[in-house]
Design a protein around this motif. Sequence first.
Motif, PDB file in Angstrom:
ATOM      1  N   CYS A  45       0.829  -1.208   0.000  1.00  0.00           N
ATOM      2  CA  CYS A  45       0.000   0.000   0.000  1.00  0.00           C
ATOM      3  C   CYS A  45       0.861   1.255   0.000  1.00  0.00           C
ATOM      4  CB  CYS A  45      -0.926  -0.004   1.216  1.00  0.00           C
ATOM      5  SG  CYS A  45      -2.031   1.414   1.222  1.00  0.00           S
ATOM      6  N   ILE A  46       0.492   2.208  -0.882  1.00  0.00           N
ATOM      7  CA  ILE A  46       1.258   3.443  -1.011  1.00  0.00           C
ATOM      8  C   ILE A  46       0.430   4.645  -0.587  1.00  0.00           C
ATOM      9  CG2 ILE A  46       2.898   2.669  -2.755  1.00  0.00           C
ATOM     10  CD1 ILE A  46       0.875   3.903  -4.826  1.00  0.00           C
ATOM     11  N   ALA A  47      -0.709   4.385   0.087  1.00  0.00           N
ATOM     12  CA  ALA A  47      -1.564   5.447   0.607  1.00  0.00           C
ATOM     13  C   ALA A  47      -2.018   6.421  -0.459  1.00  0.00           C
ATOM     14  CB  ALA A  47      -0.877   6.179   1.759  1.00  0.00           C
ATOM     15  N   CYS A  48      -2.401   5.907  -1.638  1.00  0.00           N
ATOM     16  CA  CYS A  48      -2.897   6.773  -2.696  1.00  0.00           C
ATOM     17  C   CYS A  48      -4.342   7.188  -2.444  1.00  0.00           C
ATOM     18  CB  CYS A  48      -2.792   6.083  -4.056  1.00  0.00           C
ATOM     19  SG  CYS A  48      -3.859   4.645  -4.191  1.00  0.00           S
ATOM     20  N   LYS A  49      -5.026   6.481  -1.551  1.00  0.00           N
ATOM     21  CA  LYS A  49      -6.392   6.790  -1.132  1.00  0.00           C
ATOM     22  C   LYS A  49      -7.416   6.642  -2.254  1.00  0.00           C
ATOM     23  CE  LYS A  49      -5.031   9.720   2.657  1.00  0.00           C
ATOM     24  NZ  LYS A  49      -5.407  10.853   3.485  1.00  0.00           N
ATOM     25  N   LEU A  50      -7.065   5.895  -3.308  1.00  0.00           N
ATOM     26  CA  LEU A  50      -8.036   5.669  -4.384  1.00  0.00           C
ATOM     27  C   LEU A  50      -9.185   4.793  -3.871  1.00  0.00           C
ATOM     28  CD1 LEU A  50      -5.928   5.054  -7.580  1.00  0.00           C
ATOM     29  CD2 LEU A  50      -7.560   6.893  -7.155  1.00  0.00           C
ATOM     30  N   GLU A  88     -10.580  -3.149  -4.437  1.00  0.00           N
ATOM     31  CA  GLU A  88      -9.627  -4.037  -5.097  1.00  0.00           C
ATOM     32  C   GLU A  88      -9.392  -3.601  -6.538  1.00  0.00           C
ATOM     33  OE1 GLU A  88     -10.815  -8.066  -4.658  1.00  0.00           O
ATOM     34  OE2 GLU A  88      -9.257  -8.814  -5.995  1.00  0.00           O
ATOM     35  N   GLU A  89     -10.502  -3.207  -7.214  1.00  0.00           N
ATOM     36  CA  GLU A  89     -10.400  -2.758  -8.610  1.00  0.00           C
ATOM     37  C   GLU A  89      -9.583  -1.474  -8.713  1.00  0.00           C
ATOM     38  OE1 GLU A  89     -11.859  -4.210 -11.282  1.00  0.00           O
ATOM     39  OE2 GLU A  89     -12.860  -5.805 -10.146  1.00  0.00           O
ATOM     40  N   ALA A  90      -9.763  -0.596  -7.719  1.00  0.00           N
ATOM     41  CA  ALA A  90      -9.141   0.726  -7.816  1.00  0.00           C
ATOM     42  C   ALA A  90      -7.662   0.683  -7.507  1.00  0.00           C
ATOM     43  CB  ALA A  90      -9.853   1.691  -6.865  1.00  0.00           C
ATOM     44  N   CYS A  91      -7.222  -0.299  -6.732  1.00  0.00           N
ATOM     45  CA  CYS A  91      -5.863  -0.292  -6.191  1.00  0.00           C
ATOM     46  C   CYS A  91      -4.822  -0.423  -7.310  1.00  0.00           C
ATOM     47  CB  CYS A  91      -5.681  -1.414  -5.185  1.00  0.00           C
ATOM     48  SG  CYS A  91      -4.150  -1.278  -4.258  1.00  0.00           S
ATOM     49  N   PRO A  92      -3.909   0.540  -7.451  1.00  0.00           N
ATOM     50  CA  PRO A  92      -2.913   0.479  -8.533  1.00  0.00           C
ATOM     51  C   PRO A  92      -1.789  -0.508  -8.254  1.00  0.00           C
ATOM     52  CG  PRO A  92      -2.583   2.438  -7.216  1.00  0.00           C
ATOM     53  CD  PRO A  92      -3.800   1.780  -6.663  1.00  0.00           C
ATOM     54  N   VAL A  93      -1.613  -0.912  -6.965  1.00  0.00           N
ATOM     55  CA  VAL A  93      -0.496  -1.803  -6.637  1.00  0.00           C
ATOM     56  C   VAL A  93      -0.987  -3.156  -6.111  1.00  0.00           C
ATOM     57  CG1 VAL A  93       1.212  -0.027  -6.215  1.00  0.00           C
ATOM     58  CG2 VAL A  93      -0.359  -0.661  -4.384  1.00  0.00           C
ATOM     59  N   ASP A  94      -2.281  -3.465  -6.301  1.00  0.00           N
ATOM     60  CA  ASP A  94      -2.879  -4.718  -5.838  1.00  0.00           C
ATOM     61  C   ASP A  94      -2.630  -4.959  -4.353  1.00  0.00           C
ATOM     62  OD1 ASP A  94      -3.867  -5.194  -8.271  1.00  0.00           O
ATOM     63  OD2 ASP A  94      -2.309  -6.619  -8.894  1.00  0.00           O
ATOM     64  N   ALA A 111     -19.553   2.942   0.200  1.00  0.00           N
ATOM     65  CA  ALA A 111     -20.173   2.940   1.520  1.00  0.00           C
ATOM     66  C   ALA A 111     -19.353   3.728   2.526  1.00  0.00           C
ATOM     67  CB  ALA A 111     -20.349   1.502   2.010  1.00  0.00           C
ATOM     68  N   ASN A 112     -18.292   4.381   2.076  1.00  0.00           N
ATOM     69  CA  ASN A 112     -17.397   5.119   2.972  1.00  0.00           C
ATOM     70  C   ASN A 112     -16.902   4.258   4.130  1.00  0.00           C
ATOM     71  OD1 ASN A 112     -17.435   7.441   1.521  1.00  0.00           O
ATOM     72  ND2 ASN A 112     -19.159   8.320   2.663  1.00  0.00           N
ATOM     73  N   ALA A 113     -16.559   3.020   3.823  1.00  0.00           N
ATOM     74  CA  ALA A 113     -16.149   2.103   4.876  1.00  0.00           C
ATOM     75  C   ALA A 113     -14.660   2.225   5.184  1.00  0.00           C
ATOM     76  CB  ALA A 113     -16.480   0.669   4.477  1.00  0.00           C
ATOM     77  N   ILE A 114     -13.901   2.847   4.278  1.00  0.00           N
ATOM     78  CA  ILE A 114     -12.447   2.876   4.431  1.00  0.00           C
ATOM     79  C   ILE A 114     -11.998   4.243   4.946  1.00  0.00           C
ATOM     80  CG2 ILE A 114     -10.242   2.513   3.252  1.00  0.00           C
ATOM     81  CD1 ILE A 114     -11.683   0.801   1.231  1.00  0.00           C
ATOM     82  N   THR A 115     -11.139   4.246   5.968  1.00  0.00           N
ATOM     83  CA  THR A 115     -10.561   5.485   6.488  1.00  0.00           C
ATOM     84  C   THR A 115      -9.041   5.353   6.426  1.00  0.00           C
ATOM     85  OG1 THR A 115     -12.350   5.391   8.077  1.00  0.00           O
ATOM     86  CG2 THR A 115     -10.688   7.111   8.397  1.00  0.00           C
ATOM     87  N   ILE A 116      -8.375   6.331   5.771  1.00  0.00           N
ATOM     88  CA  ILE A 116      -6.924   6.240   5.606  1.00  0.00           C
ATOM     89  C   ILE A 116      -6.277   7.530   6.109  1.00  0.00           C
ATOM     90  CG2 ILE A 116      -5.021   5.974   3.966  1.00  0.00           C
ATOM     91  CD1 ILE A 116      -6.904   4.400   2.195  1.00  0.00           C
ATOM     92  N   GLU A 117      -5.230   7.412   6.938  1.00  0.00           N
ATOM     93  CA  GLU A 117      -4.358   8.540   7.293  1.00  0.00           C
ATOM     94  C   GLU A 117      -2.958   8.158   6.838  1.00  0.00           C
ATOM     95  OE1 GLU A 117      -5.255  11.381   8.546  1.00  0.00           O
ATOM     96  OE2 GLU A 117      -7.343  10.816   8.948  1.00  0.00           O
ATOM     97  N   SER A 118      -2.215   9.145   6.305  1.00  0.00           N
ATOM     98  CA  SER A 118      -0.890   8.789   5.798  1.00  0.00           C
ATOM     99  C   SER A 118       0.139   9.855   6.189  1.00  0.00           C
ATOM    100  CB  SER A 118      -0.923   8.634   4.278  1.00  0.00           C
ATOM    101  OG  SER A 118      -1.227   9.882   3.694  1.00  0.00           O
ATOM    102  N   GLU A 119       1.403   9.461   6.240  1.00  0.00           N
ATOM    103  CA  GLU A 119       2.496  10.429   6.372  1.00  0.00           C
ATOM    104  C   GLU A 119       3.770   9.832   5.777  1.00  0.00           C
ATOM    105  OE1 GLU A 119       3.952   9.524  10.907  1.00  0.00           O
ATOM    106  OE2 GLU A 119       2.489  11.122  10.570  1.00  0.00           O
ATOM    107  N   MET A 120       4.817  10.648   5.735  1.00  0.00           N
ATOM    108  CA  MET A 120       6.054  10.192   5.123  1.00  0.00           C
ATOM    109  C   MET A 120       6.820   9.326   6.116  1.00  0.00           C
ATOM    110  SD  MET A 120       8.695  12.449   2.951  1.00  0.00           S
ATOM    111  CE  MET A 120       9.603  13.179   4.289  1.00  0.00           C
ATOM    112  N   ARG A 121       7.278   8.168   5.619  1.00  0.00           N
ATOM    113  CA  ARG A 121       8.070   7.316   6.487  1.00  0.00           C
ATOM    114  C   ARG A 121       9.527   7.786   6.484  1.00  0.00           C
ATOM    115  NH1 ARG A 121       7.350   0.973   5.514  1.00  0.00           N
ATOM    116  NH2 ARG A 121       8.986   1.431   3.977  1.00  0.00           N
ATOM    117  N   ASP A 122      10.340   7.247   7.373  1.00  0.00           N
ATOM    118  CA  ASP A 122      11.722   7.705   7.519  1.00  0.00           C
ATOM    119  C   ASP A 122      12.509   7.599   6.218  1.00  0.00           C
ATOM    120  OD1 ASP A 122      11.105   8.187  10.086  1.00  0.00           O
ATOM    121  OD2 ASP A 122      11.931   6.287  10.853  1.00  0.00           O
ATOM    122  N   ASP A 123      12.209   6.540   5.401  1.00  0.00           N
ATOM    123  CA  ASP A 123      12.958   6.379   4.155  1.00  0.00           C
ATOM    124  C   ASP A 123      12.397   7.216   3.023  1.00  0.00           C
ATOM    125  OD1 ASP A 123      10.622   5.039   3.816  1.00  0.00           O
ATOM    126  OD2 ASP A 123      11.519   3.120   3.178  1.00  0.00           O
TER     127      ASP A 123
END
Lengths: 358, 163
Positions: free
Chosen positions: B64-69, B110-116, B76-88
């Motif tokens: 997961c790359i936190a693209c939020k797609l 699953e369909e939307a995810c660019p990195v499966d 159904a607005n079932a997914i909630t994502i918060e993201s930030e930059m990791r150390d690397d």
Amino acid sequence: MMSLWQSFVELIHELIPWLDGGIATVIIILIKGIALVLPLIIMMAYMTYAERKVIGYMQLRIGPNRVGPIGLLQPFADVIKMMFKEIIFPTKANIYLFLLAPILAFVPAVAIWVVIPLGEGFYITNLDVSLLYVLAIGSVGVYGIIIAGWASNSKYPLLGALRSTALLVSYEIVIGFVIVTVVMVAGSVNLNEIVEGQKGGAWNWYFIPLFPMMIVFWISALTETNRAPFDVVEGESEIVGGTHVEYSGMCFALFFMAEYINMIMMAALAVLLFFGGWHSPFEGLPYLESLFEFVPDLVWLLVKMSFFLFLYLWIRATFPRFRYDQIMRLCWKVFLPLTIIWIFVVALMTQLAIGPWF
Amino acid sequence: MFDKLIKIFKDFTLSELLLGMSVTAKELVNTKITVQFPEERTPISPRFRGIHALRRYPNGEERCIACKLCEAVCPANAITIESEMRDDGTRRTTQYDIDLFKCIYCGFCEEACPVDAIVETQIFDYAFESREGSVLTKERLLEIGDENKKLIDKTKLEDSKYR
């Protein structure tokens, strides 16, 4: 069977010689009672298992198969569950009548078995009017349902009670008339003598001369025991559960047991009246008679009874519930005229000695 | 008149009732079709949409790359994502929650995810013992993905030629 019983009675007298005859008699009567009720209750328990299994099989399912091998311990699981359930009393219900009703339903169901012979000389009492006794005690069972419906202080039980009263009273008349034809042919109201009259092979059984009456008797028996397709008393889809909506735990179990013991009784009665009771169907046949001689009386009776019990389940799995007024029409407009006509036919045939059977 | 006679004859010989009873008697001896569920299972399509899982790359890195797609597409607005930059320096999720009470198992995430990364597995017989258990956290999703890696890889491979 009877000699075994006699030696057993002597044994009791020998084991407790310090008791006078009176108390020994009481003990013997108690043992007789237990010997009657216990097998009945076990039979009833396995009847429920057979019902679920057979109906399951007819609906392409397997039925209960989790408790014990192929589900054989399922009845015991049910009994234990029932015993530990709370008995709930509805608000403002008449508790005394509420508790009396299941007893009134259960006791007559068992009491009938006192006169039902299970083999040659194998019975608890040999009443000369045993058939009348069966009819009389059988009608008392209706009170259990009526009182249950009234004492529950609830509308669906009351509706169920009303339905059952009208239904049972109507069909009792039909059953009475059917039994009259059997009595006319047999010349006795004693069940032992009726069975003895059917001695000597399957062609001497009364279902051949009284075939239409046998059908009418069986359909009325379905109604008398509130079984599908005439189970409007319970009518799950219409009046929830009829008279036992408000009952739970052992109170409900008593109604349930009464229904099943009545079913077994009706099957036994059908066999005794129309299918030669404990007599082998091969009596009088040269080779087969000696081949099946080892089979005891009781086994023949039980085999024939289990066919009728299976018929109960078979019919339940096949037919949808009748509408209430159609059941009544069937009783008053079809069965009653049919039986009355047949009574005259049988009376003429027996009096004029027409036909091979009379 | 003649029809009426035939009907009376049929009624009194119980022929139609006996016909019905012959049908049930036939079914009595037929093969039973019950599937004994916990021991036996019916076959499931590789495209079946059961409980969700987050996948990893073979080197153990989460996909997961936190693209939020998925969050955006979720009807159904079932997914909630918060993201930030990791150390690397890569963008990663700090929170990835799926509320199973809201989820309608449509498979759009699953369909939307660019990195499966987010997938729906064949697992349908799951349960939770508290109301909070209905929310699948990021840890739980990764755990499901790790536990059922073989199953997910197999079903996705089977389904890939039709995508």
